[in-house]
Write an enzyme that holds these catalytic residues in place. Structure first.
Site, PDB file in Angstrom:
ATOM      1  N   LYS A 134       2.317   0.622 -34.182  1.00  0.00           N
ATOM      2  CA  LYS A 134       3.268   0.032 -35.127  1.00  0.00           C
ATOM      3  C   LYS A 134       3.363  -1.483 -34.959  1.00  0.00           C
ATOM      4  CE  LYS A 134       4.433   3.698 -37.402  1.00  0.00           C
ATOM      5  NZ  LYS A 134       4.105   3.838 -38.844  1.00  0.00           N
ATOM      6  N   SER A 175       7.750   0.023 -37.886  1.00  0.00           N
ATOM      7  CA  SER A 175       8.832   0.673 -37.144  1.00  0.00           C
ATOM      8  C   SER A 175       9.529  -0.380 -36.308  1.00  0.00           C
ATOM      9  CB  SER A 175       8.266   1.764 -36.233  1.00  0.00           C
ATOM     10  OG  SER A 175       9.229   2.219 -35.303  1.00  0.00           O
ATOM     11  N   TYR A 222       2.754   4.925 -29.879  1.00  0.00           N
ATOM     12  CA  TYR A 222       3.373   4.722 -31.191  1.00  0.00           C
ATOM     13  C   TYR A 222       3.799   3.261 -31.342  1.00  0.00           C
ATOM     14  CZ  TYR A 222       6.625   5.511 -35.096  1.00  0.00           C
ATOM     15  OH  TYR A 222       7.293   5.462 -36.303  1.00  0.00           O
ATOM     16  N   ASP A 237      -6.369  12.455 -46.594  1.00  0.00           N
ATOM     17  CA  ASP A 237      -6.268  12.315 -45.146  1.00  0.00           C
ATOM     18  C   ASP A 237      -6.531  10.839 -44.856  1.00  0.00           C
ATOM     19  OD1 ASP A 237      -6.592  12.200 -42.394  1.00  0.00           O
ATOM     20  OD2 ASP A 237      -7.729  14.059 -42.275  1.00  0.00           O
TER      21      ASP A 237
END
Length: 244
Positions: free
Chosen positions: A154, A137, A150, A57
């Site tokens: 990123k 990304s 997000y 994890d």
């Protein structure tokens, strides 16, 4: 880059980009090691590739440390760390804001990368150098209004790669960010309606870019992976300096 015999630790290795990368690397004679919270996906793939699966994890620093220790114990060292685990969020900052969803996304997409770098560094240094590839990304390079959290984590991953590259260059440890646009992975599940007819990357194209990045020998770079574009590092404009 000669990959035969190279030991590659892959987080988020049970499916998507991580699984496709592991399969390609195994076919090239490398030794991919898979880490994921998804043991049901990771263990059969590791068995298929005759390699090691280590539950991990990435939100837990100790898990990444234990994973690298297991890699070194099994294969004698580490050459490449592909810190690829990531999730989408579905979290905005208005009335729908959920602190738990936010914290989970930041923990996996940013903390997990930081913990992975820290865990991998001693093993790479013991090898005399190596590569760390962070899955960023295009959302870290361009606005992403429907996934702002997000995009934020990123963008942080991209900044981390750009800063760590020169920090570790003299030690022979290269750090770069791979920045795919939308690829055919589980992350798309909640985004498909927003994307409409936007072209989607096949994961094998992302693997092609990963291999090109490794072969380049560069460091501190962000490599966009966009349909129809050549693989090359993004050329950031210089920021304004002080005036006298």
């Amino acid at each position: 880059m000669e990959l035969k015999g190279k030991v590659v630790w892959i987080t988020g290795g049970a499916n998507g980009i991580g699984a496709a990368t592991a399969r390609r690397l195994a076919g090239l004679g490398a030794l991919p090691v898979l880490s994921d919270v998804d043991a049901e996906g990771g263990q059969p793939l590791a068995a298929e590739l005759d390699t090691l699966f280590v539950p991990c994890d990435v939100r837990e620093h100790a898990d990444s440390v234990r994973a690298v220790e297991a890699v070194v114990e099994r294969f004698g060292g580490l050459d490449v760390a592909f810190l690829n685990a990531g999730v989408s969020t579905g979290c905005d900052l208005g009335e729908g804001f959920d602190p738990e969803v936010y914290r989970r996304a930041m923990s996996i997409n940013l903390d997990g990368v930081v913990y992975g770098v820290n865990a991998a560094l001693p093993a790479l240094r013991a090898r005399g150098g190596g590569d760390i590839v962070l899955t960023g990304s295009m959302g870290g390079l361009a606005p992403m209004p429907y996934e702002p959290v997000y995009a934020a984590n990123k963008a942080a991953v991209v900044a981390l790669a750009r800063s760590l590259g020169p920090a570790y260059a003299e030690e022979g440890v290269r750090v770069n960010a791979l920045c795919p646009s939308f690829a055919e992975t589980r992350i798309l599940d909640r985004l498909r309606d927003a994307l409409g007819d936007f072209p989607i990357l096949d994961v094998e194209t992302v693997v092609d870019a990963f291999l090109n990045l490794l072969a380049s020998g560069g460091t501190g770079q962000a490599w966009p992976v966009v349909p129809g574009r050549e693989f090359e590092p993004f050329r950031f404009r210089g920021v304004p300096g002080p005036r006298v």
